[in-house]
Design a protein around this motif. Structure first.
Motif, PDB file in Angstrom:
ATOM      1  N   LYS A 196       0.717  -1.054   0.168  1.00 49.10           N
ATOM      2  CA  LYS A 196       0.070   0.154   0.073  1.00 49.10           C
ATOM      3  C   LYS A 196       0.902   1.206  -0.093  1.00 49.10           C
ATOM      4  O   LYS A 196       1.613   1.455   0.903  1.00 49.10           O
ATOM      5  CB  LYS A 196      -0.928  -0.010   1.286  1.00 49.10           C
ATOM      6  N   LEU A 219      -0.971   5.028   4.517  1.00 48.77           N
ATOM      7  CA  LEU A 219      -2.562   5.097   4.556  1.00 48.77           C
ATOM      8  C   LEU A 219      -2.738   6.485   4.532  1.00 48.77           C
ATOM      9  O   LEU A 219      -1.864   7.359   5.071  1.00 48.77           O
ATOM     10  CB  LEU A 219      -3.004   4.345   5.786  1.00 48.77           C
ATOM     11  N   SER A 220      -4.082   6.865   4.520  1.00 53.00           N
ATOM     12  CA  SER A 220      -4.748   8.320   4.816  1.00 53.00           C
ATOM     13  C   SER A 220      -4.046   9.493   4.316  1.00 53.00           C
ATOM     14  O   SER A 220      -3.374  10.356   5.052  1.00 53.00           O
ATOM     15  CB  SER A 220      -4.610   8.530   6.329  1.00 53.00           C
ATOM     16  N   ARG A 222      -3.357  13.004   2.910  1.00 55.32           N
ATOM     17  CA  ARG A 222      -3.876  14.429   2.828  1.00 55.32           C
ATOM     18  C   ARG A 222      -2.976  15.597   2.631  1.00 55.32           C
ATOM     19  O   ARG A 222      -1.857  15.744   3.011  1.00 55.32           O
ATOM     20  CB  ARG A 222      -4.280  14.838   4.340  1.00 55.32           C
ATOM     21  N   SER A 264      -4.209   9.121  10.717  1.00 54.06           N
ATOM     22  CA  SER A 264      -5.078  10.043  10.140  1.00 54.06           C
ATOM     23  C   SER A 264      -4.922  11.541  10.252  1.00 54.06           C
ATOM     24  O   SER A 264      -5.631  12.373  10.867  1.00 54.06           O
ATOM     25  CB  SER A 264      -6.405  10.016  10.599  1.00 54.06           C
ATOM     26  N   SER A 308      -9.551  10.033  13.031  1.00 59.04           N
ATOM     27  CA  SER A 308     -10.039  10.622  11.703  1.00 59.04           C
ATOM     28  C   SER A 308     -10.411  12.174  12.022  1.00 59.04           C
ATOM     29  O   SER A 308     -11.566  12.575  11.607  1.00 59.04           O
ATOM     30  CB  SER A 308     -11.198   9.907  11.137  1.00 59.04           C
ATOM     31  N   SER A 352     -15.358   8.374   8.858  1.00 57.46           N
ATOM     32  CA  SER A 352     -14.650   9.090   7.742  1.00 57.46           C
ATOM     33  C   SER A 352     -15.569  10.339   7.337  1.00 57.46           C
ATOM     34  O   SER A 352     -15.936  10.739   6.222  1.00 57.46           O
ATOM     35  CB  SER A 352     -14.657   8.277   6.393  1.00 57.46           C
ATOM     36  N   ASP A 401     -17.022   4.308   1.302  1.00 61.50           N
ATOM     37  CA  ASP A 401     -16.252   4.909   2.462  1.00 61.50           C
ATOM     38  C   ASP A 401     -15.312   5.989   1.891  1.00 61.50           C
ATOM     39  O   ASP A 401     -14.969   6.207   0.709  1.00 61.50           O
ATOM     40  CB  ASP A 401     -15.379   3.891   3.110  1.00 61.50           C
ATOM     41  N   PHE A 402     -14.741   6.797   2.920  1.00 66.57           N
ATOM     42  CA  PHE A 402     -13.749   7.785   2.786  1.00 66.57           C
ATOM     43  C   PHE A 402     -14.133   8.814   1.690  1.00 66.57           C
ATOM     44  O   PHE A 402     -13.514   9.038   0.665  1.00 66.57           O
ATOM     45  CB  PHE A 402     -12.407   7.171   2.375  1.00 66.57           C
ATOM     46  N   GLU A 422     -12.363  -2.835  -3.835  1.00 65.20           N
ATOM     47  CA  GLU A 422     -12.173  -1.488  -3.501  1.00 65.20           C
ATOM     48  C   GLU A 422     -11.627  -0.483  -4.518  1.00 65.20           C
ATOM     49  O   GLU A 422     -10.478  -0.678  -4.919  1.00 65.20           O
ATOM     50  CB  GLU A 422     -11.410  -1.355  -2.270  1.00 65.20           C
ATOM     51  N   GLN A 445      -9.069   5.316  -0.221  1.00 60.83           N
ATOM     52  CA  GLN A 445      -8.797   6.401   0.841  1.00 60.83           C
ATOM     53  C   GLN A 445      -8.407   8.023  -0.101  1.00 60.83           C
ATOM     54  O   GLN A 445      -7.437   8.375  -0.127  1.00 60.83           O
ATOM     55  CB  GLN A 445      -7.520   6.264   1.653  1.00 60.83           C
TER      56      GLN A 445
END
Lengths: 451, 243
Positions: A196, A219-220, A222, A264, A308, A352, A401-402, A422, A445
């Motif tokens: 990932k 992950l996550s 931003r 997050s 989150s 989320s 989601d997300f 996904e 995500q």
């Protein structure tokens, strides 16, 4: 044989009755629906976009024009504010320059267009020139709304980028002065390399490319409001830590390790602060730090996961997050210093959250009827924070989601398992126009750039 | 009807006649002259008994040939047409018996597998690790919960007994979750589960410095089906030795 006809007819009648009943039910349920975003409620402008013409003889023109025309059409169709006139209604003959425009042919039925976007593209050597116009075809005496010329390299990427720029100009002029999103980016997590990693793509799913090569679990992502950095969470030296990637230097930059499980991260709208979840105290709590990672301050202290957090992207003074303090995860809001805690959802399993650009709505993922015997659908909802009225945007099965809002407020990007794995999807903020953007590996995500 | 039957009989008779005529035309071919008898081809067989030995032990090769004038086994040398011999190879070897005679050459093979000496007795560390994996039991959780269930006390007591007998062992507790719900929330939940197990162990006398925790949320499931049995497998605090 005859015996079967009776039941068949009655089943058919039952179907008709069901469909009729649904038609009656839907408008009743739809009374709750809120229209969000600017221009979504007004009548759509009928826009005709004939393919751009080659302006010179060059073998590259065919391929460049294909990339340009496809991108321009998709951008304008995706914008959600136009009624695109079907190409089969167009008058015959190429439209490459203003001299080619026959107003009657466009403004009268069948095209019945209000606006006409047209132009030409020509490659010469390594360069490419694009001329584009936007005409109000019902205003014969002074039709020009927009006239633009672009020069760039003669590559498919440049042709796509030029189309995005021209589309954004049209959307800006005709869409109430709101910047288009054709040049925006989406950051996301993809497993297609075997790990990932953080990936990026254009808003329409083109140009997908890998950003990190950490061979761990990341992950996550931003992205910062100025688009220069990505904060994300990664399993690094045996612990989940916040990492910071510079999109200007194309490498990780220093960020402190906090200890515990750190998850997050999200940016304040001015880019100076990060909200995140850390279990450095032994329980996952919310913290706010400067964007350099210094000045870490804890703002929650309740047993149970708190995770989150997201700043209200209009005001920057309010946060929404997910807390398991009462059992199942629910969405809460508070001031950015942790005071004035409000529970936003109080049933099912809600996770989320992210804010609309105008700061009035939350979009989030909700298993509204969680429990034994309940259908376990996980769908995208938006909620008006002032009235707590909500609207369900996805109804198509799978786990959704997300969600994340586009900077123009007209679109929402999210992940869904409805296609079997996904993947990342987009839709208009009223739930229409759902489209799949990714297909290789698992992609999750999504995070839309701020501009 | 009768006429038709008659037609059939005639037809069958005519066909039969044609076939017989055809058969009569074939003349039997004269038998070929018998070829001179070839010299008998040699035969060879080779066995090793036993065919698997430990290093240092010996095995017996037994062979038999017929119609051979020249018999040899490579790595051993020329041998009698039939016989047996004890050998003690240092490593796994394939023996080839070659029997040559006027009628040709025939070979046979036998393989002797030599096992490496048994590994040295396990070190004290490995024993501890083995004991760890035999005795330390994972702790399972309810959906969306991070408090330790009453039915998990047996596992927890077994774990505490092991750690009281091995007070110096370092280990980590991994918090895992089932596939439902969000990635971020499950990582936080897994963290709470790992810490719940760690706190219970520390209260039971385990030295806090010896226990690390990490959450995997739903990133590294033990079981990947979408049913309750599988989900329960994934909702756990999992012990890992020596981290």
């Amino acid at each position: 044989m005859r015996g079967n006809v009776g039941p068949f007819i009655s089943r058919k009648k039952l179907h008709t009755a069901l469909i009729f009943a649904l038609c009656v039910v839907i408008p009743v349920g739809a009374q709750d629906w809120i229209r969000t975003g600017t221009g979504l409620g007004v009548e759509k402008i009928r826009l005709a976009v004939p393919d751009f013409n080659p302006s010179a003889q060059d073998p590259k023109n065919t391929e460049l024009l294909k990339a340009f025309n496809e991108t321009l059409w998709n951008d304008l169709e995706n914008a959600g504010i136009f009624d695109m006139v079907s190409k089969s209604f167009y008058p015959l003959g190429p439209v490459g320059t203003p001299a080619d425009v026959k107003f009657e042919g466009w403004s009268a039925p069948p095209p019945n267009a209000a606006m006409l976007a047209f132009g030409n593209l020509g490659a010469s050597g390594n360069g490419m020139t694009v001329q584009g116009w936007l005409y109000d075809v019902k205003n014969v005496t002074s039709p020009q709304v927009l006239g633009k010329q672009y020069q760039d390299a003669a590559t498919n990427d440049a042709a796509r980028l030029t189309a995005h720029k021209f589309a954004d100009e049209i959307i800006f002029r005709l869409g109430g002065g709101i910047q288009g999103i054709a040049e925006t980016k989406v950051y996301f997590v993809s497993s297609r390399s075997g790990h990932k990693e953080i990936w990026a793509m254009d808003y329409d799913g083109a140009n997908q490319h890998q950003i990190t090569h950490l061979a761990s679990i990341s992950l996550s992502p931003r992205v910062s409001p100025d688009g220069s950095r990505i904060a994300f969470s990664s399993l690094n030296k045996g612990a989940w830590e916040i990492l910071m990637y510079s999109l200007e230097l194309n490498r990780l930059v220093t960020f402190p390790r906090f200890g515990g499980t750190n998850l997050s991260p999200s940016w304040s709208p001015d880019g100076t602060k990060l909200a995140l979840s850390s279990s450095r105290s032994g329980d996952p709590e919310l913290y706010i730090a400067d964007s350099s990672g210094t000045n870490l301050k804890r703002i929650t202290s309740f047993k149970g996961p708190d995770v989150s957090p997201v700043f209200n992207r209009k005001t920057g003074t309010q946060i929404a997050w997910v807390s398991g303090r009462t059992g199942l995860p629910e969405i809460y809001t508070a001031e950015a210093d942790g005071t004035n805690v409000q529970q936003i959802t109080n049933q099912g399993y809600a996770v989320s959250p992210t804010w609309s650009p105008n700061g009035q709505f939350l979009v989030f993922s909700w298993m509204r009827h969680y429990g034994p015997g309940a259908p376990g659908a996980q769908d995208i909802y938006i909620m008006d924070i002032a009235s707590k009225q909500w609207v369900q945007l996805t109804h198509d099965g799978g786990r959704n989601d997300f969600p994340c809002w586009s900077p123009d407020g007209r679109h929402i990007i999210f992940q869904s398992s409805r296609s079997g794995s996904e993947q990342i999807w987009t839709m208009l903020a009223d739930g229409t126009g759902q489209k799949q953007l990714t297909s290789a590996g698992k992609n999750t995500q999504p995070n839309w750039s701020w501009k | 009807m009768k006429q038709r039957k008659l037609k059939w009989v005639t037809l069958v008779f005519a066909l039969g006649a044609i076939m017989m005529l055809g058969a009569c035309k074939k003349k039997p071919a004269p038998p070929p002259p018998p070829p001179p008898p070839p010299p008998a081809a040699p035969t060879a067989s080779l066995t090793a008994n036993p065919n698997t030995i430990d290093k240092g032990q010996s095995t017996t090769l037994t062979w038999e040939t017929t119609n051979a004038t020249d018999t040899s086994i490579d790595t051993v040398g020329a041998v009698q047409p039939s016989g047996s011999q004890s050998i003690s190879p240092a490593q796994s070897t394939t023996y080839t018996l070659t029997a040559k005679g006027p009628g040709g050459t025939q070979t046979a093979t036998a393989r002797v597998t030599v096992n490496a000496p048994p590994p040295p007795p396990p070190q004290a560390n490995a024993t501890e690790e083995e004991l760890f994996s035999q005795n330390v039991k994972d702790v399972y959780f309810d959906y969306d919960k991070s408090d330790i269930r009453p039915d998990q006390q047996t596992s927890l007591q077994a774990d505490l007994q092991f750690f009281s007998q091995h007070p110096s062992v370092n280990f980590s507790v991994e918090g895992h979750c089932d596939e439902r719900g969000s990635t971020e929330y499950n990582l936080a939940l897994g963290d709470s589960r790992a810490n719940a197990v760690r706190n219970a162990l520390v209260q039971g006398g385990v030295t806090a410095d010896h226990v690390k925790t990490i959450s995997y949320g739903k990133e590294k499931p033990f079981c990947s089906e979408s049913n309750e049995a599988c989900w329960q497998q994934n909702r756990r605090g999992h012990f890992v030795y020596g981290k």
